[in-house]
Design an enzyme around this catalytic site. Structure first.
Site, PDB file in Angstrom:
ATOM      1  N   ASN A   8       0.849  -1.187   0.000  1.00 21.36           N
ATOM      2  CA  ASN A   8       0.000   0.000   0.000  1.00 21.36           C
ATOM      3  C   ASN A   8       0.892   1.248   0.000  1.00 21.36           C
ATOM      4  OD1 ASN A   8      -1.907   1.960   0.455  1.00 21.36           O
ATOM      5  ND2 ASN A   8      -2.431   1.299   2.539  1.00 21.36           N
ATOM      6  N   LYS A  10      -0.024   4.220  -0.425  1.00 19.91           N
ATOM      7  CA  LYS A  10      -0.761   5.401   0.071  1.00 19.91           C
ATOM      8  C   LYS A  10      -0.586   6.568  -0.908  1.00 19.91           C
ATOM      9  CE  LYS A  10      -0.402   3.416   4.594  1.00 19.91           C
ATOM     10  NZ  LYS A  10      -0.399   3.569   6.035  1.00 19.91           N
ATOM     11  N   HIS A  94      -9.706   0.915   4.678  1.00 19.70           N
ATOM     12  CA  HIS A  94      -8.455   1.195   5.387  1.00 19.70           C
ATOM     13  C   HIS A  94      -8.733   2.173   6.528  1.00 19.70           C
ATOM     14  CE1 HIS A  94      -4.434   2.562   6.331  1.00 19.70           C
ATOM     15  NE2 HIS A  94      -3.996   1.458   5.755  1.00 19.70           N
ATOM     16  N   GLU A  96      -7.213   4.639   7.618  1.00 22.89           N
ATOM     17  CA  GLU A  96      -7.010   6.072   7.326  1.00 22.89           C
ATOM     18  C   GLU A  96      -8.255   6.665   6.661  1.00 22.89           C
ATOM     19  OE1 GLU A  96      -3.259   5.540   5.331  1.00 22.89           O
ATOM     20  OE2 GLU A  96      -2.328   5.163   7.272  1.00 22.89           O
ATOM     21  N   GLY A 177       2.043   2.540  10.812  1.00 20.48           N
ATOM     22  CA  GLY A 177       2.947   3.676  10.636  1.00 20.48           C
ATOM     23  C   GLY A 177       3.626   4.153  11.909  1.00 20.48           C
ATOM     24  N   SER A 214       3.182  -1.658  10.507  1.00 16.86           N
ATOM     25  CA  SER A 214       4.630  -1.594  10.778  1.00 16.86           C
ATOM     26  C   SER A 214       5.377  -2.880  10.436  1.00 16.86           C
ATOM     27  CB  SER A 214       4.887  -1.189  12.233  1.00 16.86           C
ATOM     28  OG  SER A 214       4.396   0.122  12.466  1.00 16.86           O
TER      29      SER A 214
HETATM   30  P1  PGA Z   1       2.612   0.621   7.620  1.00 13.08           P
HETATM   31  O1  PGA Z   1       1.170   0.771   6.962  1.00 13.08           O
HETATM   32  O2  PGA Z   1       3.222  -0.659   7.084  1.00 13.08           O
HETATM   33  O3  PGA Z   1       3.357   1.831   7.195  1.00 13.08           O
HETATM   34  O4  PGA Z   1       2.408   0.538   9.098  1.00 13.08           O
HETATM   35  C1  PGA Z   1       0.346  -0.341   6.797  1.00 13.08           C
HETATM   36  C2  PGA Z   1      -0.983   0.072   6.232  1.00 13.08           C
HETATM   37  O5  PGA Z   1      -1.449   1.191   6.516  1.00 13.08           O
HETATM   38  O6  PGA Z   1      -1.614  -0.678   5.499  1.00 13.08           O
END
Ligand code: PGA
Length: 248
Positions: A8, A10, A94, A96, A177, A214
């Protein structure tokens, strides 16, 4: 069924040129992974071109989809358009989008059903926030159960092929994140619980269930070594070719 590594990106990278370079490096590395299916989910403006350029090399996914086929929905993208662009997967729900854009379970549910209806594979993201995590394991399970129940509402009424097309990504919000992933054994417990209730209470064929939050090259094996964890949804670590190389 192969395990799945969904990348992803983003809202990155900033230009098509860098997106193409990153996709090319990722596709070359992904070709070495025989037991994994790799899906790159770039920002929408790069998606169509990348899907054409990398057809047959690596699968492409969208980070979102709208639930209608066409019409007056300013700014939205339909599942039919994505399918026609050669997109295989779509991420839905997601955290977010739920948090920043106030996407509700009702909206997520419509997106899941629309994605499946038009032949896209759906990666449904679920997971609790830190407040719920602090209440303990039972609260986490309750939250995830209710979230999935709402997000998959009426899935049985749909005539769409669910087998192999539905993927659940367990992504605890507090782990996304932050550089602090969920403890692999805790993630495993929730993922086992999801697998069990989807087959028992929902009578669904066991979908692939991923872990996300993460994930890096340093910790991915701690998760995917378990047979119940069918892969990972990776954000940050998919953007940096050297980190991605370690991950692969
Ligand atoms: P990240 O994001 O690996 O940066 O923690 C994962 C995600 O939001 O799908």
């Amino acid at each position: 069924m192969k395990k799945l590594l969904a990348l992803n990106w983003k809202m990155n990278p900033a230009t098509y040129e860098s997106a193409e370079r990153l996709a090319s490096a990722s596709a070359d590395l992904a070709a070495k992974l025989k037991k994994y299916e790799v899906v790159i989910c770039p920002p929408l403006p790069w998606l169509d071109d990348l899907a054409t350029k990398f057809r047959g090399k690596v699968k492409l996914g969208s980070q979102d989809v709208f639930w209608e086929e066409k019409g007056a929905y300013t700014g939205e993208v339909s599942p039919v358009m994505l399918k026609k662009s050669g997109v295989a997967y779509v991420i839905v729900g997601h955290s977010e989008r739920r948090r920043i854009l106030q996407e509700t379970d009702e909206m997520v549910n419509k997106k899941v059903l629309a994605g499946l209806k038009f032949g896209l594979k759906v990666i449904l993201c679920v997971g609790e926030d830190i407040k719920i995590r602090r209440q303990g394991k039972k609260a986490v399970k309750n939250f995830v159960y209710n979230q999935i129940k709402k997000d998959l509402k009426s899935i049985h009424d749909s005539k769409f092929a669910i087998h192999n097309s539905l993927v659940i990504a367990y992504e605890p919000i507090w782990a996304i994140g932050t550089g602090t992933p969920c403890h692999p054994e805790d993630a495993l417990k929730v993922i086992k619980f999801i697998r069990e209730f989807l087959t028992s209470d929902f009578s669904l064929p066991t979908p692939r269930v991923l872990y996300g939050g993460s994930v890096t090259g340093k910790n991915i094996l701690d998760f995917v070594k378990y047979k119940e964890i069918d892969g990972a949804l990776v954000g940050g670590a998919s953007l940096n070719p050297s980190q991605f190389k370690t991950l692969i």
